[in-house]
Design a protein around this motif. Structure first.
Motif, PDB file in Angstrom:
ATOM      1  N   UNK A 174       0.809  -1.215   0.000  1.00  0.00           N
ATOM      2  CA  UNK A 174       0.000   0.000   0.000  1.00  0.00           C
ATOM      3  C   UNK A 174       0.842   1.263   0.000  1.00  0.00           C
ATOM      4  N   UNK A 175       2.116   1.173   0.319  1.00  0.00           N
ATOM      5  CA  UNK A 175       2.986   2.342   0.277  1.00  0.00           C
ATOM      6  C   UNK A 175       2.594   3.416   1.277  1.00  0.00           C
ATOM      7  N   UNK A 176       2.257   3.006   2.480  1.00  0.00           N
ATOM      8  CA  UNK A 176       1.775   3.959   3.482  1.00  0.00           C
ATOM      9  C   UNK A 176       2.823   4.997   3.867  1.00  0.00           C
ATOM     10  N   UNK A 177       4.090   4.586   3.978  1.00  0.00           N
ATOM     11  CA  UNK A 177       5.144   5.561   4.316  1.00  0.00           C
ATOM     12  C   UNK A 177       5.306   6.588   3.203  1.00  0.00           C
ATOM     13  N   UNK A 178       5.172   6.138   1.960  1.00  0.00           N
ATOM     14  CA  UNK A 178       5.281   7.048   0.817  1.00  0.00           C
ATOM     15  C   UNK A 178       4.170   8.100   0.878  1.00  0.00           C
ATOM     16  N   UNK A 179       2.959   7.661   1.116  1.00  0.00           N
ATOM     17  CA  UNK A 179       1.828   8.595   1.211  1.00  0.00           C
ATOM     18  C   UNK A 179       2.005   9.544   2.394  1.00  0.00           C
ATOM     19  N   UNK A 180       2.461   8.995   3.531  1.00  0.00           N
ATOM     20  CA  UNK A 180       2.654   9.821   4.731  1.00  0.00           C
ATOM     21  C   UNK A 180       3.738  10.880   4.520  1.00  0.00           C
ATOM     22  N   UNK A 181       4.681  10.612   3.594  1.00  0.00           N
ATOM     23  CA  UNK A 181       5.764  11.569   3.339  1.00  0.00           C
ATOM     24  C   UNK A 181       5.368  12.623   2.301  1.00  0.00           C
ATOM     25  N   UNK A 182       4.121  12.583   1.854  1.00  0.00           N
ATOM     26  CA  UNK A 182       3.656  13.577   0.891  1.00  0.00           C
ATOM     27  C   UNK A 182       3.497  13.062  -0.522  1.00  0.00           C
ATOM     28  N   UNK A 183       3.749  11.774  -0.726  1.00  0.00           N
ATOM     29  CA  UNK A 183       3.596  11.193  -2.052  1.00  0.00           C
ATOM     30  C   UNK A 183       2.140  11.122  -2.470  1.00  0.00           C
ATOM     31  N   UNK A 184       1.922  11.157  -3.766  1.00  0.00           N
ATOM     32  CA  UNK A 184       0.577  11.064  -4.322  1.00  0.00           C
ATOM     33  C   UNK A 184       0.418   9.699  -4.982  1.00  0.00           C
TER      34      UNK A 184
END
Length: 179
Positions: free
Chosen positions: A16-26
């Motif tokens: 799910x890439x939760x860390x990526x999303x939490x870091x501002x990723x779209x």
């Protein structure tokens, strides 16, 4: 005597890439652009260039263990498996081939770059039954702990350059330009 089936590269693309999303990723980190192409496309280009058979496991499993188990079940006739998260866009085809070749001497292969453990982790066919029963977020760590893996030192920073947060994209872009 027929040659043994080659190992299959299992490209894990279900996270799910939760860390990526939490870091501002779209959106999905695997679809994030790196040098104009999605991260996953860079990873798959290296896999294709390795010449090894591969399977992309992208069915949206809840954990890495579930993804590995599904991938191994889907490729049960493989000669072994190289477990490669889809977020390693700089891995080299040579590294994939080196791990595959090392499986001829060992049942489990752990690649390292400058002392840091990376991917893909190689599993010989004898680990197939255990890999098929995995579940949860831990992946195959229990199998690795219970084995005597071969340490394979590689000169490839791509085996440890994964995309977890937005800043990792910039770092990977710099490494691509430096090549």
């Amino acid at each position: 005597m027929p040659a043994a089936a080659p190992p299959v590269v299992l490209v894990l693309a279900s996270g799910r890439g939760e860390r990526f999303l939490a870091s501002g990723g779209q959106g999905s980190k695997l679809q994030a652009l790196l040098a104009g192409k999605p991260v996953l496309e860079h990873t798959l280009a290296a896999v294709r260039a390795s010449g090894l058979p591969f399977h992309v496991e992208d069915a949206g499993h809840p954990g890495m263990g579930d993804s590995i188990a599904a991938g191994v079940r889907a490729t049960a006739d493989a000669g072994g498996w190289l477990v490669l998260p889809g977020d390693l866009p700089l891995v080299s085809p040579q590294s994939l081939r080196a791990v595959a070749a090392a499986l001829e001497k060992a049942t489990l292969v752990l690649p390292f770059y400058q002392g840091i453990r990376g991917h893909p982790v190689g599993f010989a066919r004898e680990h197939g039954a255990a890999l098929q029963t995995l579940g949860g977020a831990e992946g195959a760590a229990a199998i690795v702990r219970a084995s005597k893996p071969l340490r394979l030192d590689l000169d490839d920073p791509g085996i440890v350059t994964d995309i977890d947060i937005v800043d990792d994209l910039a770092r990977a872009e710099q490494q691509l330009r430096a090549r």
